[in-house]
Scaffold this motif. Structure first.
Motif, PDB file in Angstrom:
ATOM      1  N   GLU A  80       5.141  10.499   2.524  1.00 42.34           N
ATOM      2  CA  GLU A  80       4.829   9.371   1.652  1.00 42.34           C
ATOM      3  C   GLU A  80       5.332   8.096   2.298  1.00 42.34           C
ATOM      4  O   GLU A  80       6.472   8.023   2.746  1.00 42.34           O
ATOM      5  N   ILE A  81       4.489   7.105   2.333  1.00 46.31           N
ATOM      6  CA  ILE A  81       4.837   5.863   3.005  1.00 46.31           C
ATOM      7  C   ILE A  81       4.405   4.696   2.136  1.00 46.31           C
ATOM      8  O   ILE A  81       3.300   4.697   1.594  1.00 46.31           O
ATOM      9  N   THR A  82       5.271   3.724   1.996  1.00 43.71           N
ATOM     10  CA  THR A  82       4.903   2.483   1.329  1.00 43.71           C
ATOM     11  C   THR A  82       4.952   1.356   2.348  1.00 43.71           C
ATOM     12  O   THR A  82       5.975   1.132   2.983  1.00 43.71           O
ATOM     13  N   LEU A  83       3.828   0.713   2.538  1.00 44.35           N
ATOM     14  CA  LEU A  83       3.765  -0.395   3.494  1.00 44.35           C
ATOM     15  C   LEU A  83       3.798  -1.702   2.727  1.00 44.35           C
ATOM     16  O   LEU A  83       3.183  -1.831   1.677  1.00 44.35           O
ATOM     17  N   VAL A  84       4.497  -2.670   3.276  1.00 42.92           N
ATOM     18  CA  VAL A  84       4.597  -3.979   2.649  1.00 42.92           C
ATOM     19  C   VAL A  84       4.225  -5.053   3.659  1.00 42.92           C
ATOM     20  O   VAL A  84       4.723  -5.050   4.780  1.00 42.92           O
ATOM     21  N   ALA A 120       0.844  -1.189   0.000  1.00 45.88           N
ATOM     22  CA  ALA A 120       0.000   0.000   0.000  1.00 45.88           C
ATOM     23  C   ALA A 120       0.880   1.240   0.000  1.00 45.88           C
ATOM     24  O   ALA A 120       1.919   1.269   0.663  1.00 45.88           O
ATOM     25  N   THR A 178       7.435   3.228  -6.560  1.00 45.59           N
ATOM     26  CA  THR A 178       7.920   4.326  -5.728  1.00 45.59           C
ATOM     27  C   THR A 178       8.997   3.824  -4.805  1.00 45.59           C
ATOM     28  O   THR A 178       9.097   2.640  -4.540  1.00 45.59           O
ATOM     29  N   GLN A 190       0.841   5.249   0.799  1.00 41.87           N
ATOM     30  CA  GLN A 190       0.054   6.256   1.505  1.00 41.87           C
ATOM     31  C   GLN A 190       0.740   7.604   1.424  1.00 41.87           C
ATOM     32  O   GLN A 190       1.958   7.691   1.395  1.00 41.87           O
ATOM     33  N   VAL A 240       6.871  -8.921  -6.537  1.00 49.38           N
ATOM     34  CA  VAL A 240       5.863  -9.761  -5.899  1.00 49.38           C
ATOM     35  C   VAL A 240       6.166 -11.203  -6.277  1.00 49.38           C
ATOM     36  O   VAL A 240       6.386 -11.505  -7.450  1.00 49.38           O
ATOM     37  N   LYS A 256      10.860   3.108  -1.370  1.00 49.28           N
ATOM     38  CA  LYS A 256      10.423   2.685  -0.043  1.00 49.28           C
ATOM     39  C   LYS A 256      10.670   3.840   0.925  1.00 49.28           C
ATOM     40  O   LYS A 256      11.476   4.718   0.667  1.00 49.28           O
ATOM     41  N   VAL A 257       9.960   3.818   2.024  1.00 55.36           N
ATOM     42  CA  VAL A 257      10.255   4.808   3.056  1.00 55.36           C
ATOM     43  C   VAL A 257      11.631   4.538   3.588  1.00 55.36           C
ATOM     44  O   VAL A 257      11.973   3.419   3.909  1.00 55.36           O
ATOM     45  N   GLY A 299       8.859  -3.590  -1.853  1.00 53.48           N
ATOM     46  CA  GLY A 299       7.593  -3.429  -2.554  1.00 53.48           C
ATOM     47  C   GLY A 299       7.744  -3.343  -4.058  1.00 53.48           C
ATOM     48  O   GLY A 299       6.807  -2.970  -4.757  1.00 53.48           O
ATOM     49  N   VAL A 333       5.997  -5.491  -9.538  1.00 53.37           N
ATOM     50  CA  VAL A 333       4.697  -5.092  -9.036  1.00 53.37           C
ATOM     51  C   VAL A 333       3.977  -4.214 -10.050  1.00 53.37           C
ATOM     52  O   VAL A 333       4.593  -3.432 -10.761  1.00 53.37           O
ATOM     53  N   HIS A 334       2.673  -4.405 -10.162  1.00 56.09           N
ATOM     54  CA  HIS A 334       1.879  -3.527 -11.010  1.00 56.09           C
ATOM     55  C   HIS A 334       1.767  -2.165 -10.355  1.00 56.09           C
ATOM     56  O   HIS A 334       2.021  -2.006  -9.178  1.00 56.09           O
ATOM     57  N   GLY A 335       1.334  -1.224 -11.136  1.00 57.61           N
ATOM     58  CA  GLY A 335       1.090   0.083 -10.574  1.00 57.61           C
ATOM     59  C   GLY A 335       2.368   0.868 -10.413  1.00 57.61           C
ATOM     60  O   GLY A 335       3.431   0.422 -10.819  1.00 57.61           O
ATOM     61  N   PRO A 336       2.235   2.052  -9.854  1.00 57.57           N
ATOM     62  CA  PRO A 336       3.370   2.955  -9.805  1.00 57.57           C
ATOM     63  C   PRO A 336       4.497   2.388  -8.959  1.00 57.57           C
ATOM     64  O   PRO A 336       4.279   1.737  -7.958  1.00 57.57           O
TER      65      PRO A 336
END
Lengths: 257, 257
Positions: free
Chosen positions: B251-255, A196, B97, A198, B82, B99-100, B79, B92-95
């Motif tokens: 901005e945060i990416t959670l995995v 995800a 970015t 955010q 996959v 990682k934090v 992230g 991974v699909h989508g944008p």
DNA sequence: CAGTGGTCTAGACCACCGT
DNA sequence: CGGTGGTCTAGACCACTGG
């Protein structure tokens, strides 16, 4: 002799590994990590305590070093342990906190012993506009489920949540959305969120938001935009949430590897 | 023949592993991970592209499977990839970015090509009050360095930052703090931040904050409280920061693992 | 069924730390 | 110097997926 590095020569975690089950479907490294983590949060392993080294612990448990090592690495990644070459492994000093996990507001409240409730304000199927299509990686105009909910905790309004879900989920009913959290519903359908993104910010509340959240006109609100992806890498949900800042904040633990 | 799962039978990352250096001090898994990551952010590996499987890639590169596997795991944790059992590994699909990471505002601005500047408002050594002592895990009354800074980006005020550092760092000079980021200074002294706990929220600006940040009185500000710990688990810094919400967000990416 | 990742083993050599 | 974690090897078996 044993090195005296930190007033604690060499602490060996007492044998609370008696109940490890080699036949279980749960991986060995996970069983080990869980037991050490429990000992830390219980306080049986104090902050700063030195752990037994990887090799001898593996011998005692009849496990290979990589397995023990992986268990410890899990805890290092969670910020519970610290390893230094030539020194050893220690429980981290300072407060022990949970790692950030990918949960929903509903889960957080539920676990915190509060009574979450939901008012479903909007529940409709609409064609995706450009922004939503971009976030969900679909074509503009494709049907998406649009929901707008007011989340309350013990009767106090806490958040206005606007979410868009792709076509696969347009059959989620109003009843389901009013009685359960979104992520809870997704889990129930076998959808597992893997990643995800955010963005957390702040702004002044709109007129409607201040009315719904029962805060001052143009008062500050905490905002969160999120896109969530399942294990296939497919976008599952795009949401824009708006929180009452006096009742909610985000806690994050960052770990450098 | 080859399974056609996603319109891409089996993508093999072209041999951009030619420059891996087995004699380098940089771990092999890290060299591999870096090259794959580069290919992803460059777009040479498109979102959803399937990667070669672990075994054959290892054979091609004359590396063992665990080494390849670790390289890929790094990217899964970030992230970017996959993996699914029985299926394979995909971008991974989508944008895509970053990682934090545990960086400072100064670093973020600097990397973003903006010109950060600092006004040092307060620079003093004071006895720790109860709150600061608690956050830094020291005794109340011990001397701490208290600094209050206004951070600007290209001349626009961006954040008011209040920080407390324990006795070891009380010799940081005003000059140093005015010309560099705090974390940059800490790194220069050999201090490596390992864990940080943050709480992000929002509130109305105080009179002084609205003056410094040049925003409306009682306008919304984004706040962040942070305690950072070094590799020894010792608290290194406690800070309360206050950002202009129109110019900054987290901005945060959670995995989920 | 064949292919994939998930886990585990039993070693090995090295870099770094403290004494 | 001995002890520690950091890395790497070369296998093995299993669970899950797809056709």
């Amino acid at each position: 002799m044993a090195a005296a590095i930190d007033a604690t020569p060499t602490t060996l975690p007492e044998d609370l590994f008696l109940d490890v089950d080699r036949t279980s479907a749960i991986p060995l490294y996970f069983q080990i990590a869980t037991r050490i983590e429990q000992a830390i949060v219980d306080g049986r392993l104090a902050p700063g305590a030195r752990l037994e080294n990887e090799v001898t612990l593996g011998q005692r448990l009849n496990m290979s070093r990589p397995t023990i090592r992986r268990a410890m690495q899990e805890l290092v990644n969670k910020g519970l342990l610290v390893r230094r070459r030539g020194i050893g492994t220690q429980v981290v000093h300072g407060p022990v906190t949970r790692k950030v996990e990918l949960t929903s507001l509903y889960d957080d409240l539920d676990r915190g012993g509060q009574r979450p409730a939901t008012n479903l304000l909007v529940h409709e199927i609409v064609p995706a506009d450009d922004v939503v299509a971009d976030r969900l990686s679909i074509a503009a105009g494709e049907p998406v489920l649009h929901v707008r909910r007011l989340r309350l905790s013990d009767g106090v309004p806490l958040a206005v949540m606007e979410n868009y879900l792709p076509e696969d989920y347009t059959d989620l009913t109003a009843d389901a959305l009013a009685s359960r959290g979104l992520y809870q519903l997704l889990r129930g359908r076998g959808t597992q969120i893997r990643v995800a993104q955010q963005r957390i910010g702040a702004r002044a509340a709109t007129a409607e938001e201040s009315r719904l959240l029962e805060i001052k006109r143009s008062g500050p609100v905490l905002t969160m935009d999120r896109t969530a992806y399942d294990t296939f890498g497919k976008a599952v949900e795009y949401g824009h949430h708006c929180y009452r800042p006096d009742n909610y904040s985000f806690e994050i633990t960052l770990v450098n590897n």
